[in-house]
Design a protein around this motif. Sequence first.
Motif, short mmCIF file in Angstrom:
data_model
loop_
_atom_site.label_atom_id
_atom_site.label_comp_id
_atom_site.label_asym_id
_atom_site.label_seq_id
_atom_site.Cartn_x
_atom_site.Cartn_y
_atom_site.Cartn_z
N VAL A 182 29.67 -7.02 -3.30
CA VAL A 182 28.82 -7.16 -2.17
C VAL A 182 27.66 -5.85 -2.88
N THR A 183 27.98 -5.07 -4.09
CA THR A 183 26.87 -4.50 -4.79
C THR A 183 26.32 -4.83 -5.88
N SER A 184 26.84 -5.62 -6.41
CA SER A 184 25.68 -6.25 -7.48
C SER A 184 25.32 -7.69 -6.47
N VAL A 185 25.29 -7.90 -5.52
CA VAL A 185 24.19 -8.55 -4.47
C VAL A 185 23.33 -7.74 -4.35
N VAL A 186 23.62 -6.84 -4.18
CA VAL A 186 22.62 -6.02 -3.33
C VAL A 186 21.86 -5.28 -4.21
N THR A 187 22.55 -4.85 -4.94
CA THR A 187 21.81 -4.69 -6.76
C THR A 187 21.05 -5.46 -7.45
N ALA A 188 21.04 -6.32 -7.01
CA ALA A 188 20.17 -8.27 -7.93
C ALA A 188 18.81 -7.86 -6.84
N VAL A 189 19.56 -8.15 -5.90
CA VAL A 189 18.32 -7.95 -4.84
C VAL A 189 17.22 -7.48 -4.55
N LEU A 190 18.00 -6.11 -5.16
CA LEU A 190 16.90 -4.44 -5.03
C LEU A 190 15.90 -4.98 -6.15
N LEU A 191 17.04 -5.19 -7.19
CA LEU A 191 16.05 -5.25 -8.92
C LEU A 191 14.70 -6.42 -8.24
N LEU A 192 14.98 -7.53 -7.83
CA LEU A 192 14.32 -8.72 -7.45
C LEU A 192 13.10 -8.14 -6.83
N ALA A 193 13.29 -7.87 -5.38
CA ALA A 193 12.38 -7.29 -5.18
C ALA A 193 11.54 -5.92 -5.93
N LEU A 194 12.34 -5.22 -6.41
CA LEU A 194 11.09 -4.68 -7.70
C LEU A 194 9.96 -5.30 -8.20
N ALA A 195 10.77 -6.01 -9.10
CA ALA A 195 10.24 -6.96 -9.37
C ALA A 195 8.91 -7.28 -9.43
N TRP A 196 9.35 -7.84 -7.76
CA TRP A 196 7.78 -8.87 -7.32
C TRP A 196 6.99 -7.78 -6.95
N VAL A 197 7.49 -6.23 -6.59
CA VAL A 197 6.18 -6.04 -6.42
C VAL A 197 5.41 -5.14 -7.97
N VAL A 198 6.13 -5.08 -8.75
CA VAL A 198 5.05 -4.38 -9.72
C VAL A 198 4.35 -5.71 -10.56
N SER A 199 5.23 -6.95 -10.54
CA SER A 199 4.15 -8.07 -11.26
C SER A 199 3.07 -7.83 -10.71
N PRO A 200 2.20 -9.08 -11.16
CA PRO A 200 0.74 -8.64 -10.60
C PRO A 200 0.48 -10.25 -9.36
N LEU A 201 1.60 -10.46 -9.18
CA LEU A 201 1.78 -11.50 -7.90
C LEU A 201 1.85 -10.30 -6.48
N PHE A 202 1.46 -9.37 -6.85
CA PHE A 202 2.14 -8.26 -5.69
C PHE A 202 0.79 -7.68 -5.31
N PHE A 203 -0.20 -7.26 -7.23
CA PHE A 203 -1.56 -6.87 -7.32
C PHE A 203 -2.01 -7.38 -8.19
N PRO A 204 -2.56 -8.17 -7.79
CA PRO A 204 -3.51 -9.15 -8.47
C PRO A 204 -4.80 -7.90 -8.89
N HIS A 205 -5.59 -9.41 -10.41
CA HIS A 205 -5.84 -7.98 -10.50
C HIS A 205 -7.08 -8.44 -10.73
N HIS A 206 -8.20 -7.21 -10.80
CA HIS A 206 -10.09 -7.04 -10.27
C HIS A 206 -10.29 -8.20 -10.77
N VAL A 207 -11.85 -9.21 -9.55
CA VAL A 207 -13.07 -9.73 -10.17
C VAL A 207 -13.86 -8.44 -10.81
N ASP A 208 -14.51 -9.24 -12.21
CA ASP A 208 -15.88 -9.09 -12.20
C ASP A 208 -17.34 -8.77 -10.85
#
Length: 68
Positions: free
Chosen positions: A26-52
Amino acid sequence: MWRTWILSAAMVAVAAVVLLTGAFDVTSVVTAVLLLALAWVVSPLFFPHHVDDATARRDAAARGVPVV
């Protein structure tokens, strides 16, 4: 462009290492899920680039909406 993905890619890699090398409990699965969720949040998919301004005005004119 690639620099914006480095942190997310590193988190996905660490999550994969946690799941593949550790005991599959359970610990490794929870850690992996949290890391994947955090990876999505810090990715450009969550905060897209600005448009000029020119692109925003062109897109707004094509859709018939104002630029805010």
